[in-house]
Design an enzyme around this catalytic site. Structure first.
Site, PDB file in Angstrom:
ATOM      1  N   ASN A 296     -36.357  34.015  27.115  1.00 50.27           N
ATOM      2  CA  ASN A 296     -37.591  33.014  27.636  1.00 50.27           C
ATOM      3  C   ASN A 296     -37.842  32.019  26.311  1.00 50.27           C
ATOM      4  O   ASN A 296     -38.449  32.312  25.579  1.00 50.27           O
ATOM      5  CB  ASN A 296     -38.834  34.001  27.801  1.00 50.27           C
ATOM      6  CG  ASN A 296     -40.109  33.186  28.321  1.00 50.27           C
ATOM      7  OD1 ASN A 296     -40.040  31.966  28.435  1.00 50.27           O
ATOM      8  ND2 ASN A 296     -41.020  33.953  28.156  1.00 50.27           N
TER       9      ASN A 296
ATOM     10  N   GLU B  64     -44.488  44.046  28.796  1.00 45.95           N
ATOM     11  CA  GLU B  64     -44.691  42.955  27.366  1.00 45.95           C
ATOM     12  C   GLU B  64     -46.142  43.048  26.995  1.00 45.95           C
ATOM     13  O   GLU B  64     -47.096  42.622  27.476  1.00 45.95           O
ATOM     14  CB  GLU B  64     -44.301  41.534  27.648  1.00 45.95           C
ATOM     15  CG  GLU B  64     -42.947  41.219  28.150  1.00 45.95           C
ATOM     16  CD  GLU B  64     -42.843  39.762  28.105  1.00 45.95           C
ATOM     17  OE1 GLU B  64     -41.792  39.563  27.070  1.00 45.95           O
ATOM     18  OE2 GLU B  64     -43.123  38.863  28.369  1.00 45.95           O
TER      19      GLU B  64
ATOM     20  N   GLU C 292     -48.626  34.622  29.492  1.00 42.19           N
ATOM     21  CA  GLU C 292     -49.297  33.263  29.012  1.00 42.19           C
ATOM     22  C   GLU C 292     -49.743  32.844  30.591  1.00 42.19           C
ATOM     23  O   GLU C 292     -50.503  32.096  30.598  1.00 42.19           O
ATOM     24  CB  GLU C 292     -48.081  32.646  28.366  1.00 42.19           C
ATOM     25  CG  GLU C 292     -48.103  32.811  27.135  1.00 42.19           C
ATOM     26  CD  GLU C 292     -46.553  32.867  26.374  1.00 42.19           C
ATOM     27  OE1 GLU C 292     -45.963  32.075  26.719  1.00 42.19           O
ATOM     28  OE2 GLU C 292     -46.196  33.521  25.298  1.00 42.19           O
TER      29      GLU C 292
ATOM     30  N   GLY D 104     -45.100  37.092  20.389  1.00 40.45           N
ATOM     31  CA  GLY D 104     -45.260  35.870  19.437  1.00 40.45           C
ATOM     32  C   GLY D 104     -46.065  36.464  18.087  1.00 40.45           C
ATOM     33  O   GLY D 104     -46.569  35.473  17.387  1.00 40.45           O
TER      34      GLY D 104
ATOM     35  N   SER E 110     -42.157  40.320  20.419  1.00 35.02           N
ATOM     36  CA  SER E 110     -41.378  40.173  19.082  1.00 35.02           C
ATOM     37  C   SER E 110     -40.198  40.954  18.782  1.00 35.02           C
ATOM     38  O   SER E 110     -39.931  41.667  17.896  1.00 35.02           O
ATOM     39  CB  SER E 110     -42.697  40.729  18.137  1.00 35.02           C
ATOM     40  OG  SER E 110     -43.621  39.915  18.119  1.00 35.02           O
TER      41      SER E 110
ATOM     42  N   LYS F 271     -39.723  29.350  26.777  1.00 33.28           N
ATOM     43  CA  LYS F 271     -40.898  28.817  26.685  1.00 33.28           C
ATOM     44  C   LYS F 271     -40.922  27.266  26.875  1.00 33.28           C
ATOM     45  O   LYS F 271     -39.824  26.840  27.318  1.00 33.28           O
ATOM     46  CB  LYS F 271     -42.098  29.380  25.619  1.00 33.28           C
ATOM     47  CG  LYS F 271     -41.900  30.858  25.676  1.00 33.28           C
ATOM     48  CD  LYS F 271     -42.940  31.676  24.989  1.00 33.28           C
ATOM     49  CE  LYS F 271     -42.731  33.211  25.178  1.00 33.28           C
ATOM     50  NZ  LYS F 271     -44.027  34.003  24.321  1.00 33.28           N
TER      51      LYS F 271
ATOM     52  N   HIS G 152     -45.832  36.380  33.512  1.00 37.80           N
ATOM     53  CA  HIS G 152     -45.890  36.297  32.134  1.00 37.80           C
ATOM     54  C   HIS G 152     -47.230  36.073  31.501  1.00 37.80           C
ATOM     55  O   HIS G 152     -48.200  35.610  32.321  1.00 37.80           O
ATOM     56  CB  HIS G 152     -44.923  35.184  31.797  1.00 37.80           C
ATOM     57  CG  HIS G 152     -44.873  35.194  30.204  1.00 37.80           C
ATOM     58  ND1 HIS G 152     -45.890  34.988  29.361  1.00 37.80           N
ATOM     59  CD2 HIS G 152     -43.775  35.853  29.434  1.00 37.80           C
ATOM     60  CE1 HIS G 152     -45.292  35.141  27.836  1.00 37.80           C
ATOM     61  NE2 HIS G 152     -44.063  35.551  28.062  1.00 37.80           N
TER      62      HIS G 152
END
Ligand code: PGA
Length: 250
Positions: free
Chosen positions: A9, A166, A96, A172, A211, A11, A94
């Protein structure tokens, strides 16, 4: 046996020049692994990367999609358009998108359905925030996110979908879930799906994301219910991403 799936991904990173170099290295040095490999670049680069990846065994996915099929939805892109330019699927839900763009469980479920309806594979992300984990609410949160999709599309839809667990606190942050923490939630998710259909649950692939890097991938991927990874930061570095693919269980 479930075939492991490693997806990058990207991003909101990359440029035409950087992407070309990255995919060229990935394609040319792809390890002789049985894992399925995807890259999910920003929308504007999909068509160009579809051409660059043509004939390789790397699949292309989008990071987001519109829940609607067509019409007056300024700025949106439909699942049929993604298929038209060569995508095999799209990430939906996701964290985010959920946290920064206010996507509800119901909207994510509609996006999941839209991807399936276009004949593509959704990668459905679920996961709890740190405060939710600390409050002992992890299972409750992933159940709620998962049930929204199960209720709208039915368990049969999971024969054509991929899941990604996740934990938001691991994305991150450099703070990976331990293999045991990941396994516990993956087993729970599989059990939740088994509550509707045990055969489908046994076959659905559940990636871990948060991560993942070359140094911790093999340990995570060796857990019985972890079927690969959704990789953010480390998927932008060819060496790291290739090493993570090599770490997939065969
Ligand atoms: P990360 O991101 O690997 O950079 O933690 C994972 C993701 O958000 O999919």
């Amino acid at each position: 046996m479930r075939r492991q799936i490693i997806a990058g991904n990207w991003k909101m990173h990359g440029s035409r020049a950087e992407n070309a170099a990255l995919v060229e290295t990935i394609v040319h040095r792809l390890p002789n692994s049985t894992a399925e490999v995807w890259v999910c670049p920003p929308l504007v680069y999909l068509a160009e990367l579809a051409r660059a990846l043509g004939g390789s065994r790397v699949s292309l996915g989008a990071q987001n999609v519109c829940a609607e099929t067509q019409g007056a939805f300024t700025g949106e892109v439909s699942a049929a358009m993604l298929r038209d330019v060569g995508c095999s699927g799209a990430i939906v839900g996701h964290s985010e998108r959920r946290a920064l763009y206010g996507e509800s469980d119901q909207l994510v479920a509609r996006k999941f359905a839209a991807v399936l309806a276009a004949g593509l594979t959704p990668i459905l992300c679920v996961g709890e925030q740190l405060a939710e984990r600390e409050a002992g609410r992890t299972f409750e949160v992933v159940d709620r996110q998962l049930d929204a999709v199960l209720d709208l599309s039915g368990v049969q839809a999971f024969t054509r979908a991929v899941l990604a667990y996740e934990p938001v606190w691991a994305i991150g942050t450099g703070k990976t879930a331990t293999p045991q923490q990941a396994e516990e939630v993956h087993a729970h998710i599989r059990g939740r799906i088994a509550g509707r259909d045990a055969k489908i649950a046994a076959l659905v692939r559940i990636q871990y994301g948060g991560s993942v890097k070359a140094a911790n991938a093999a340990e995570l991927f060796s857990m019985p219910n972890v079927d690969g990874g959704l990789i953010g930061g480390a998927s932008l570095k060819a060496e790291e991403f290739l090493a993570i693919i090599s770490a997939a269980r065969s």
